[in-house]
Design a protein around this motif. Structure first.
Motif, PDB file in Angstrom:
ATOM      1  N   HIS A  97       1.157  -1.020   0.307  1.00  0.00           N
ATOM      2  CA  HIS A  97      -0.376   0.065   0.012  1.00  0.00           C
ATOM      3  C   HIS A  97       1.193   1.023  -0.186  1.00  0.00           C
ATOM      4  O   HIS A  97       0.269   2.250  -0.461  1.00  0.00           O
ATOM      5  N   TRP A  98       1.797   0.843   0.784  1.00  0.00           N
ATOM      6  CA  TRP A  98       2.959   2.412   1.031  1.00  0.00           C
ATOM      7  C   TRP A  98       3.840   2.556  -0.642  1.00  0.00           C
ATOM      8  O   TRP A  98       3.721   3.846  -1.264  1.00  0.00           O
ATOM      9  N   GLU A  99       3.554   1.585  -1.398  1.00  0.00           N
ATOM     10  CA  GLU A  99       4.571   1.594  -2.461  1.00  0.00           C
ATOM     11  C   GLU A  99       3.463   2.379  -3.750  1.00  0.00           C
ATOM     12  O   GLU A  99       3.606   3.467  -4.455  1.00  0.00           O
ATOM     13  N   TYR A 100       2.647   1.410  -3.738  1.00  0.00           N
ATOM     14  CA  TYR A 100       1.214   2.386  -4.362  1.00  0.00           C
ATOM     15  C   TYR A 100       0.832   3.436  -4.272  1.00  0.00           C
ATOM     16  O   TYR A 100       0.669   4.293  -4.748  1.00  0.00           O
ATOM     17  N   MET A 101       0.605   4.335  -2.972  1.00  0.00           N
ATOM     18  CA  MET A 101       0.727   5.441  -2.142  1.00  0.00           C
ATOM     19  C   MET A 101       1.497   6.569  -3.141  1.00  0.00           C
ATOM     20  O   MET A 101       0.666   7.060  -3.431  1.00  0.00           O
ATOM     21  N   GLY A 102       2.789   5.769  -2.716  1.00  0.00           N
ATOM     22  CA  GLY A 102       4.393   6.785  -3.480  1.00  0.00           C
ATOM     23  C   GLY A 102       3.506   6.679  -5.118  1.00  0.00           C
ATOM     24  O   GLY A 102       3.907   8.000  -5.799  1.00  0.00           O
ATOM     25  N   TYR A 103       3.394   5.790  -5.874  1.00  0.00           N
ATOM     26  CA  TYR A 103       2.840   6.210  -7.205  1.00  0.00           C
ATOM     27  C   TYR A 103       1.963   6.562  -7.325  1.00  0.00           C
ATOM     28  O   TYR A 103       1.415   7.931  -8.118  1.00  0.00           O
ATOM     29  N   LEU A 104       0.916   6.765  -6.615  1.00  0.00           N
ATOM     30  CA  LEU A 104      -0.939   7.161  -7.204  1.00  0.00           C
ATOM     31  C   LEU A 104      -0.517   9.191  -6.798  1.00  0.00           C
ATOM     32  O   LEU A 104      -0.345  10.047  -7.207  1.00  0.00           O
ATOM     33  N   GLU A 105       0.102   9.479  -5.989  1.00  0.00           N
ATOM     34  CA  GLU A 105       0.882  11.229  -5.468  1.00  0.00           C
ATOM     35  C   GLU A 105       1.826  11.081  -6.356  1.00  0.00           C
ATOM     36  O   GLU A 105       1.363  12.614  -6.752  1.00  0.00           O
ATOM     37  N   LYS A 106       2.400  10.719  -6.890  1.00  0.00           N
ATOM     38  CA  LYS A 106       3.440  11.481  -7.845  1.00  0.00           C
ATOM     39  C   LYS A 106       3.056  11.566  -8.972  1.00  0.00           C
ATOM     40  O   LYS A 106       3.150  13.096 -10.201  1.00  0.00           O
TER      41      LYS A 106
END
Length: 290
Positions: A97-106
């Motif tokens: 979830h953390w990595e996916y959140m980072g992708y979504l934020e970018k």
């Protein structure tokens, strides 16, 4: 403006909200980490530091270095909240979830840059719409993307409201008549209702209008009726180019009072009476001598 509308409808923000909610679930119900009970946003400064430490298997320090000074919760409360049973499976799920959140934020950051670029010719219109109570930059961008800035395409404000789906229509069902709003533009209708709800704690015309309709006809009709009012205001602002002018929360009461007075004067005129404003004379002080 189809390109701008597609960017605003792409759903990245909704996906980000879903991942945040799932991360809350991973923390609280599964890993028994009650961060949400002490932090309003676990993806804030303090929450991100604690989550990174959990993901890296580090010891959670509560000496003030990891927790931001603006956090209202005490160090003791935070320490008890993060005292859960964290397994490898929990860390793996949180890391996904953390990595996916980072992708979504970018992706959202890149999306906002494209939206700002497309909105650059309409800076004046965005500022005008941003002056309406409850309307922010995102809402103004949605309005411009869905209806444009040329209001000559709509016959009137009522036509715009009907096109957006916030205008009640009459549908005959057997003998009874039931009021039902038209389908309309879903994105525009949703954003207008969200803007209305954001004025709940404000003291202005839109908030008082919603409270008045809600008291008589219920929450849903109050929201739709106030969304109708908000789009009418947006229509007039884009058509005239004049900024929003707050009429006050008691605008409708004053207008109704003046209308009643005019009706009474008109009724008396029909009966043959002549109504003229009276000149109020003030009494002059009299000097009393003894």
């Amino acid at each position: 403006m189809p390109n701008l509308a597609k960017l605003l409808r792409c759903g990245l923000i909704e996906s980000s909200s879903h991942i945040r909610a799932e991360s809350h679930s991973q923390n609280s119900s599964r890993a028994n980490i009650k961060l949400t009970s002490v932090l309003s946003d676990i993806f804030g400064v303090s929450g991100r530091r604690i989550l990174e430490a959990i993901l890296n298997g580090e010891k959670i320090e509560t000496d003030g270095k990891m927790v931001d000074w603006r956090t209202k919760a005490s160090i003791t409360d935070i320490a008890s909240a993060i005292n859960g049973r964290i397994r490898r499976h929990h860390r793996d799920m949180l890391r996904y979830h953390w990595e996916y959140m980072g992708y979504l934020e970018k992706a959202i950051e890149e999306l906002e840059k494209q939206i700002d670029q497309l909105l650059s010719p309409y800076h004046k219109e965005v500022e005008l719409l941003d002056g309406i109570p409850g309307v922010n930059k995102t809402a103004a961008a949605t309005f411009i993307a869905e209806i444009g800035v040329d209001m000559s395409v709509f016959k009137s404000a009522k036509h715009l409201a009907s096109w957006a789906g916030v205008s009640p229509g009459i549908m005959k069902v057997l003998v009874k008549k039931t009021s039902k709003t038209t389908q309309g533009n879903k994105a525009l209708k949703t954003m207008a209702v969200e803007c209305v709800l954001s004025t709940s704690r404000q003291n202005n015309r839109i908030a008082s209008h919603r409270k008045r309709i809600t008291k008589r006809q219920g929450k849903m009709k109050g929201r739709i009726a106030s969304a109708h009012l908000l789009l009418t205001i947006a229509y007039n602002i884009l058509k005239t180019g004049e900024p929003y002018h707050e009429l006050g929360s008691n605008y409708l009461e004053e207008k109704q009072k003046n209308n009643n007075e005019l009706k009474m004067i008109e009724y008396l005129n029909k009966k043959g009476y002549t109504i003229a404003p009276s000149k109020q004379q003030t009494a002059k002080p009299v000097k009393i001598t003894t």
